[in-house]
Design a protein around this motif. Structure first.
Motif, PDB file in Angstrom:
ATOM      1  N   LEU A  27      51.216  52.602  55.913  1.00 45.09           N
ATOM      2  CA  LEU A  27      49.942  51.797  56.419  1.00 45.09           C
ATOM      3  C   LEU A  27      48.256  52.176  54.959  1.00 45.09           C
ATOM      4  O   LEU A  27      47.284  51.257  54.457  1.00 45.09           O
ATOM      5  N   PHE A  28      48.446  53.224  54.996  1.00 49.11           N
ATOM      6  CA  PHE A  28      46.967  53.766  53.765  1.00 49.11           C
ATOM      7  C   PHE A  28      47.910  52.920  51.691  1.00 49.11           C
ATOM      8  O   PHE A  28      47.040  52.350  51.720  1.00 49.11           O
ATOM      9  N   LEU A  29      48.584  53.215  51.813  1.00 49.24           N
ATOM     10  CA  LEU A  29      49.519  52.357  50.604  1.00 49.24           C
ATOM     11  C   LEU A  29      49.054  50.384  50.648  1.00 49.24           C
ATOM     12  O   LEU A  29      48.473  49.779  49.201  1.00 49.24           O
TER      13      LEU A  29
ATOM     14  N   ALA B 277      42.447  47.339  50.263  1.00 46.63           N
ATOM     15  CA  ALA B 277      41.373  47.236  50.487  1.00 46.63           C
ATOM     16  C   ALA B 277      39.337  47.480  50.825  1.00 46.63           C
ATOM     17  O   ALA B 277      39.004  47.143  49.850  1.00 46.63           O
ATOM     18  N   ALA B 278      40.012  48.935  50.030  1.00 44.43           N
ATOM     19  CA  ALA B 278      38.832  50.145  49.739  1.00 44.43           C
ATOM     20  C   ALA B 278      39.322  50.524  48.273  1.00 44.43           C
ATOM     21  O   ALA B 278      37.753  49.442  47.531  1.00 44.43           O
ATOM     22  N   ALA B 279      39.563  50.037  47.421  1.00 50.00           N
ATOM     23  CA  ALA B 279      39.529  49.350  46.021  1.00 50.00           C
ATOM     24  C   ALA B 279      39.158  47.971  45.702  1.00 50.00           C
ATOM     25  O   ALA B 279      37.669  47.869  44.729  1.00 50.00           O
ATOM     26  N   ILE B 280      39.332  47.199  46.667  1.00 51.83           N
ATOM     27  CA  ILE B 280      38.694  46.450  46.501  1.00 51.83           C
ATOM     28  C   ILE B 280      37.132  45.861  46.969  1.00 51.83           C
ATOM     29  O   ILE B 280      36.504  45.480  46.031  1.00 51.83           O
TER      30      ILE B 280
END
Length: 587
Positions: free
Chosen positions: A324-326, A332-335
């Motif tokens: 789920l994290f990867l 989503a967080a990086a974008i």
């Protein structure tokens, strides 16, 4: 552009992914005795096959279309011979493989026969390095193609190493050779499962088969006439194909000819026309299905773990959370972080000076057709125009000296304004965004990208024709040949990141923007720079009065034109200035 028209009938891989995968798999059978303490034979073979295939992820650039794929600009980030075809890319995949193992398969609960974790991680990393190096070696034996060779030490060096052209973009003989030996070895292991067969004798036979295959391959390449790349891709392909077919038996020759022609036509006709939204939807469905399955396993484990006799060593909960994290949280967080870091601050109309008129961002004040361009006084031209190709929201400016002769030349503010953004951005390089205000109160934004240097700061006021920086080559001056990417954004683009690229909307399943209606969306949010500047060299009554009584009539007509709405973007598109665009998506 030379070579583009031939792409529909000619393959463009120095060695097909099938060749790379099979040859790496054969290597796996040979090296397994040195890795048997850490990995089983199937795992060793599969890991090497994966390592031999991964560098061709550069090949996804085919999705951008034929013109972009044959772009003569040596784009080190998006070329088939880019980062993944370098030693840095090989090490990158090796590190990823080790991290993947530690995240999903490592456990503190060790069995007695298990080797130390450090040794196993080194074995996994070593296999990925070996498979990647084999891939690079095989590509070095082929021609250079439109990429000009392999950039082996990128990002430390941009030096490109020329290929030996011992074979062409494909080799029927090697395909059949590796495939035949690989299948023969699989049959040998299959027979050994049902009939007693001494393991030592079996391994010796496998060693001989693999060694024989590589010796035959070397002999074949040594005796081949080589790929005549100097003839040009069309003639070279014809000569090489005739030679390839001449050394095959009759039935195999006919089959190979048909398979290669039909296969490459299908490949070139399909991949460039894949709809990005469908690809994104399919990926979302696949990720969602995987998460549902892993989530069900995690719930089952939490609910019944007390009753389980053989508990899994790796917790299903850990696997689910990591996946789920990867696949969801981290991307989503990086974008989000990247987009937010490139958001310009909001400004009020009073903070932005009124523009007295607009000039071109390069060249002389009186026009871009004249002036020093780094090589001569012949001026500048638009190398890639507005909406050509259909997703291009601005213009790419080049000096008429060609090449990188315009590298480091001044870039100017097109009008009075306030700098909202002046930073270095990944892939784009140094960027400047300036807010402008027209006499009627409307706001515009001018964007200057791929700069070498920046001479202004965010928040500062700039005058018309004030130097903002110098013309560069993108991120770390290594992404493109030197040019200025220039945009004029309408006021409705105030909430968009500086690095926003309209075509990304076509990748979003629910955006409503497709390749078909993307040009309309761009016209609603951008202006054609050259047409707008030419029609707004002078704005406002104050500047018109300075022309004096002799030119009062002409000045008043300009004032009247400014009281009307901005030119229709469709007409602006048709009135673009400059030379025809160079094929390729150049940002």
């Amino acid at each position: 552009m030379p070579g583009v028209s031939d792409s529909l009938t000619n393959p463009v891989l120095p060695m097909t992914p099938l060749d790379h995968t099979l040859s790496a798999g054969l290597l796996g059978f040979v090296v397994h005795p040195w890795f048997r303490k850490y990995l089983s034979k199937p795992k060793t073979v599969l890991l090497l096959m994966l390592a031999g295939l991964l560098p061709d992820l550069d090949y996804v650039t085919r999705l951008f279309g034929r013109d972009y794929y044959y772009n003569k600009v040596q784009n080190l980030f998006l070329s088939h011979r880019g980062f993944f075809h370098s030693l840095g890319g090989i090490l990158f995949f090796a590190v990823l493989a080790v991290l993947f193992y530690l995240a999903f398969f490592w456990s503190r609960e060790k069995r007695e026969e298990e080797p130390p974790t450090a040794h196993k991680t080194l074995a996994i990393g070593g296999l990925f390095v070996a498979g990647g190096v084999l891939h690079l070696l095989e590509d070095m034996l082929g021609p250079d193609g439109p990429w000009g060779g392999l950039c082996l030490f990128f990002p430390l060096s941009e030096s490109r190493f020329q290929g030996w052209s011992l074979y062409g973009w494909y080799d029927f003989f090697l395909i059949y050779l590796f495939m035949g030996v690989f299948l023969l070895i699989l049959i040998l292991y299959g027979v050994a499962r049902f009939r007693p067969f001494p393991a030592e004798k079996r391994e010796r036979i496998v060693m001989l088969l693999v060694a024989g295959a590589f010796l035959v391959a070397v002999s074949h390449l040594w005796m081949s006439p080589g790929y005549p790349e100097q003839l040009g891709i069309k003639k070279a392909e014809k000569v090489w194909k005739e030679y390839q077919l001449s050394i095959l038996p009759g039935p195999l020759r006919d089959f190979s000819d048909r398979a290669q022609t039909v296969g490459m036509k299908t490949l070139f006709a399909t991949l460039p026309n894949l709809r990005p939204q469908r690809i994104a939807t399919a990926m979302a469905v696949a990720i969602g299905g995987l998460l549902l399955y892993l989530g069900f396993r995690a719930i089952k484990y939490l609910r019944f773990r007390e009753q389980m006799q053989d508990r899994p060593r790796i917790s299903p909960v850990r696997t689910f959370l990591l996946t789920l994290f990867l696949l969801v949280i981290f991307p989503a967080a990086a974008i989000g972080v990247y987009s937010r870091s490139n958001l310009p601050p909001a400004v009020t109309a009073e903070e932005v000076p009124v523009a007295s008129g607009f000039d071109y961002p390069v060249g002389e004040k009186k026009g871009f057709q004249q002036g020093w361009n780094g090589k001569n006084e012949k001026g500048w031209y638009v190398g890639q125009s507005f909406l050509n190709p259909f997703y291009h929201p601005g213009e790419d400016w080049n000096g008429k000296g060609m090449g990188n002769t315009d590298f480091g030349q001044p870039v100017y503010a097109v009008a009075e304004g306030r700098v909202l953004f002046a930073e270095d951005c990944f892939h784009w390089g140094k960027m400047v965004l300036v807010a402008h205000r027209l006499p009627d109160g409307r706001s515009l934004f001018s964007l200057y990208a791929h700069l070498k240097d920046i001479s202004v700061q965010a928040g500062s006021l700039v005058q018309r024709r004030q130097q903002l920086g110098t013309l560069g080559r993108g991120y770390r001056d290594a992404t493109y040949t030197a040019h200025l990417h220039f945009e004029i954004r309408k006021g409705n683009m105030a909430g968009y990141p500086v690095t926003f690229w309209p075509r990304t909307l076509t990748y979003m399943p629910f955006s409503g923007v497709t390749n078909r209606n993307l040009p309309d969306w761009i016209r609603e949010h951008y202006l054609e720079p050259s047409s707008f500047i030419e029609e707004h060299r002078i704005v406002g009554a104050k500047q018109a009065k300075k022309k004096g009584k002799k030119r009062s009539t002409a000045a008043s007509s300009v004032v009247e034109s400014e009281e009307r709405p901005l030119p229709d973007p469709v007409r602006a598109e048709q009135g673009g200035a400059g030379k025809p665009a160079v094929a390729g998506e150049r940002g």
